[in-house]
Scaffold this active site. Structure first.
Site, PDB file in Angstrom:
ATOM      1  N   LYS A  48      -2.093  12.445 -70.489  1.00 23.46           N
ATOM      2  CA  LYS A  48      -0.668  12.132 -70.290  1.00 23.46           C
ATOM      3  C   LYS A  48      -0.399  11.823 -68.820  1.00 23.46           C
ATOM      4  O   LYS A  48      -1.206  12.187 -67.948  1.00 23.46           O
ATOM      5  CB  LYS A  48       0.166  13.327 -70.743  1.00 23.46           C
ATOM      6  CG  LYS A  48      -0.175  14.607 -69.985  1.00 23.46           C
ATOM      7  CD  LYS A  48       0.456  15.825 -70.629  1.00 23.46           C
ATOM      8  CE  LYS A  48       0.155  17.059 -69.802  1.00 23.46           C
ATOM      9  NZ  LYS A  48       0.431  18.296 -70.508  1.00 23.46           N
ATOM     10  N   TYR A  72      13.282   8.302 -38.007  1.00 25.63           N
ATOM     11  CA  TYR A  72      14.706   8.421 -38.369  1.00 25.63           C
ATOM     12  C   TYR A  72      15.326   9.690 -37.809  1.00 25.63           C
ATOM     13  O   TYR A  72      14.694  10.747 -37.759  1.00 25.63           O
ATOM     14  CB  TYR A  72      14.845   8.459 -39.894  1.00 25.63           C
ATOM     15  CG  TYR A  72      14.679   7.104 -40.539  1.00 25.63           C
ATOM     16  CD1 TYR A  72      15.539   6.048 -40.228  1.00 25.63           C
ATOM     17  CD2 TYR A  72      13.672   6.878 -41.463  1.00 25.63           C
ATOM     18  CE1 TYR A  72      15.383   4.805 -40.816  1.00 25.63           C
ATOM     19  CE2 TYR A  72      13.509   5.649 -42.062  1.00 25.63           C
ATOM     20  CZ  TYR A  72      14.374   4.606 -41.732  1.00 25.63           C
ATOM     21  OH  TYR A  72      14.218   3.381 -42.323  1.00 25.63           O
TER      22      TYR A  72
END
Ligand SMILES: *Cc1c(COP(=O)(O)O)cnc(C)c1O
Length: 812
Positions: free
Chosen positions: A482, A707
């Protein structure tokens, strides 16, 4: 593939076998040990080896495929089912394989070089091949075939047309070398670098060295580093090399790719295109061997300066136009072509297969025989198209698939490449060094965003085998693939698992199952969250739903009736304590009644999931889950009147709760190399995440980084901008020194905030360059550590690596 035919009589004699002959004229020339990798079947001899599985189980499959000769050890084997086959009964099939290989080897009087050691065997073997191949017609072990079986298969390649053999011998535990020595009987021995004692299960270094030296008991001469010389038995004549004054080749100095040494009182030097310590040691060993074989100084100098790196792994990458590329330009001979074609066959995600192959140089066969064999191999591997490069291969177009095309050299192919259609196919690229096929793979490669997740398929295979060894008899394996196989890719992993004969696959959603079916997966697939909107698709693709509630039961029942399906396989989920999905114990009797009243479905398995299998503090709870599960399955089994598979254990349940393995286990994270209940080093690391430095910048104490000006270097320094950000799955929580990466072997912190596509590292004071590799995680900087820094679990880190990060698969 060996072209010398062995008769029934000779085989019987060589293996000391009792033969049961139903077909007197069935000579063989090819040894087969794996029913998944059959070729030349009409001349094949299949050995039913006792490995993880009993090879006798695969005789029927091999017979079906056309094999007619078998070496077996089961005394009461029923031969009647195989009316055209010959059987050779022996006590031990591996011993018989080795006896046959030793018998074959004894037919040849040319020198046999036997190489052993802890490290560098394959490199020394390949470098000797590069040094000696203009003087000798050499047969050598393919890749690193050096095990008890690999050596036998390597020796089998010896023919009259060769005049030198180079055979690698490796052991994994004490007591193994004597058998290899008997088979190989080297005339010249070569010992490569010796590593730590414990690595191979020996109690002391001396014990290990003595075991390895047994290989040389009959050798005329042994090429050995002077530091090990005192261990060599006195009957051996040594050719010593190393730093000591009395060595035959006394190394005096090495720097900047130049190695100096004194040989027969003359100072000599060679230059090699490598400068790391291991390469210098391997080159010293090769130099000594070349001298011992009488090569001239000029030849040695010339060839050593052109030694080439040895890449032993196949790489599987994404190519242009949805192609998969398998890149294997490390050696170009028939046996390594066979190995690469097996990998091509294993990966079934494309219907079409193309092989780009250059002329095969330095073969001992006539060109006609050589290319006929190549043609046979291509046919057996169902290759649709050959693109041949070189003047020799082009002359034998008649042996190759109809639409094959040919080019005189690599540049001609490159020039025409835009006219050659490549789309949605698997492409194997295999060319001799001189054809420089790396240009081709470059041209066919999908443009890489330079952050890649490398997946080591051999490690995954090894982990699967580790868990298999922990299983009670007859317990099956369901592999969880999965979420893109926990981030590691889907089709490639599923194909490998299918090749390794796991019993079941499980995915979370129907569309994951559909894409596996489109990639050639024929194994049964369980879908854990069957989306009711996708039921039709699921039925069309033979996907087996998990039923966890009456609502799902009704929807699936009516869809199956609409499709007129009878006894369609379904899986029942029981609630035992996880409180996620499943029928409670109190619902089981109603469920049973409903099942009895429909013929549309048949219960293939009943399962539940442990909530805390790995946690000793919760063992009482786990025991309770096991008890509830046992009760539910007993009730269903009594009521349904047919049997089904029961499964409960995930990875840590498999090893910690052997009594709860029931009929099948569901392996997830452990396959991908992570299981905190096991000692470090038990599993192999499967995934490595790598990126690279885009730019270096000098930073003053006043500058800020990234930033919101979060990053500062109060003393000033250097930062490296690397190509990975939170959109790749590198969490923003790892910014500002929370996370670390490895640059040239050194651990460095992040600085400033993580950006979407990039982040910055503090590399002050380190020797780094733009373009250098950066490791985000691998076997040294482990994904578990990153998970810990993030206060999460490795599952989340692995499955969070975004799909834009390219996956590259390696297979040896
Ligand atoms: C994911 C999953 C597993 C595998 O668990 P691991 O801990 O990764 O081995 C097993 N069973 C179910 C139902 C799962 O969803």
């Amino acid at each position: 593939m060996n072209h010398q035919l062995y008769s029934v009589y000779e085989l019987e004699k060589a293996m000391g076998a009792k033969a049961f002959i139903q077909n007197a004229h069935a000579p063989i020339r090819t040894l087969l040990i794996d029913s998944r990798k059959l070729h030349d079947v009409s001349f094949g001899l299949f050995f039913a080896l006792q490995q993880r599985k009993d090879g006798h189980e695969f005789i029927a499959e091999a017979y079906q495929a056309g094999v007619r000769s078998f070496v077996i050890s089961h005394k009461n084997w029923s031969m009647a089912a195989f009316p055209e086959a010959n059987f050779y009964l022996v006590d031990d099939t591996l011993n018989a394989l080795q006896a046959l290989a030793g018998y074959h080897r004894a037919k040849f009087n040319y020198p046999v070089l036997g190489i052993t050691g802890s490290n560098g065997k394959t490199i020394v073997k390949e470098w000797l091949f590069q040094l000696l191949s203009s003087q000798y017609r050499i047969v050598r072990s393919p890749k690193s075939y050096n095990s008890q079986i690999g050596v036998a298969l390597s020796l089998w390649e010896m023919t009259d047309a060769h005049n030198l053999a180079i055979i690698e011998a490796g052991i994994s535990k004490p007591g193994e070398m004597a058998k290899l020595a008997t088979m190989i009987r080297p005339t010249l021995g070569i010992l490569t670098h010796m590593g730590e004692a414990h690595a191979e299960g020996f109690s002391s270094f001396e014990e290990k060295l003595k075991e390895k030296l047994q290989l040389f008991s009959l050798a005329d001469r042994v090429i050995i580093n002077d530091q090990y010389a005192s261990f060599l038995p006195s009957q051996n004549t040594a050719f010593l090399w190393g730093n000591q004054v009395n060595s035959d080749l006394q190394l005096t100095h090495s720097s900047d790719r130049i190695i100096q040494a004194v040989y027969q009182q003359h100072l000599q030097q060679v230059e090699i295109p490598f400068e790391d310590a291991a390469s210098i040691e391997n080159a010293g060993c090769c130099w000594a061997t070349a001298l011992a074989l009488g090569l001239t100084t000029e030849t040695i100098f010339e060839k050593m300066s052109r030694l080439q790196a040895v890449e032993m792994r196949l790489e599987l990458k994404n190519g242009i136009n949805d192609c998969s590329l398998i890149d294997d330009s490390y050696s170009c001979d028939v046996s390594s072509l066979g190995i690469a074609l097996n990998f091509l066959k294993q990966q079934k995600q494309h219907d079409k297969r193309t092989v780009i192959l250059s002329d095969i140089p330095e073969s001992s066969l006539s060109e006609e025989m050589l290319y006929r064999q190549v043609g046979d191999l291509l046919r057996e591997a169902r290759v649709d198209r050959l693109i041949g490069v070189g003047s020799a291969i082009a002359q034998f177009a008649r042996f190759f698939p109809e639409n094959s095309i040919f080019f005189t050299d690599t540049s001609a192919l490159l020039a025409a490449l835009h006219q050659v259609p490549f789309a949605n196919e698997a492409v194997l690229i295999k060319g001799a060094r001189s054809f420089a096929f790396e240009q081709l793979s470059q041209a066919l490669l999908q443009q890489l965003h330079e952050t890649v997740l490398e997946i080591n398929l051999n490690a995954l295979e090894a982990n699967l085998n580790y868990y298999r060894a922990q299983l009670q008899p007859n317990v099956k394996v369901m592999a969880m693939v999965k979420a893109f196989s926990y981030g590691s890719g889907s089709a490639e992993i599923a194909n490998l698992l299918q090749f390794n004969r796991v019993d079941y696959l499980a995915v979370a959603y129907a569309d994951e199952g559909v894409s596996l079916r489109k990639s050639g997966i024929t194994l049964p697939i369980m879908v854990m969250s069957p989306d009711l909107a996708a039921i039709d698709t699921m039925i069309e693709h033979d996907l087996e739903p998990e039923i966890y509630s009456f609502r799902v039961f009704s929807a699936i029942d009516s869809a199956l009736k609409r499709h007129k399906k009878q006894k369609y396989p379904v899986h029942l989920k029981i609630e035992t304590g996880m409180h996620r999905l499943g029928f409670g114990l109190d619902e089981v009797s109603v469920l049973m009644e409903r099942l009895k009243h429909t013929s549309s479905m048949m219960v293939q398995s009943v399962f539940s999931h442990l909530a805390a299998a790995e946690d000793p503090a919760e063992d009482a709870f786990t025991r309770e889950q096991i008890a509830i599960f046992t009760q539910a399955t007993e009730q269903l089994s009594a009521g349904l009147g047919y049997s089904f598979l029961r499964h409960l254990a995930n990875t840590s349940g498999t090893t910690r709760w052997k009594e709860a393995q029931f009929d099948m286990v569901r392996l997830g994270i452990g396959l991908y190399g992570i299981d905190k209940t096991l000692a470090p080093g038990t599993l192999q690391t499967v995934t490595s995440l790598k990126t690279s430095i885009s730019q270096l910048k000098s930073i003053t104490p006043d500058d800020t980084i990234g930033y919101n000006r979060k990053g500062k270097l109060p003393q000033g320094g250097t930062i490296a901008t690397v190509k990975i950000g939170y959109a790749d799955g590198y969490s923003r929580a790892l910014g500002n020194g929370q996370g670390q990466m490895l640059v040239n072997g050194q651990l460095v912190p992040t600085i400033g905030s993580i950006c979407m596509d990039m982040c910055m590292l503090d590399v002050s004071g380190l020797s780094v360059a733009e373009g250098d590799d950066v490791i985000v995680f691998n076997h040294e900087l482990r994904v578990e550590q990153i998970a810990q820094q993030l206060q999460t679990i490795p599952y989340e880190v692995l499955s969070g690596i975004s799909q834009r990060v390219k996956r590259v698969y390696y297979y040896e």
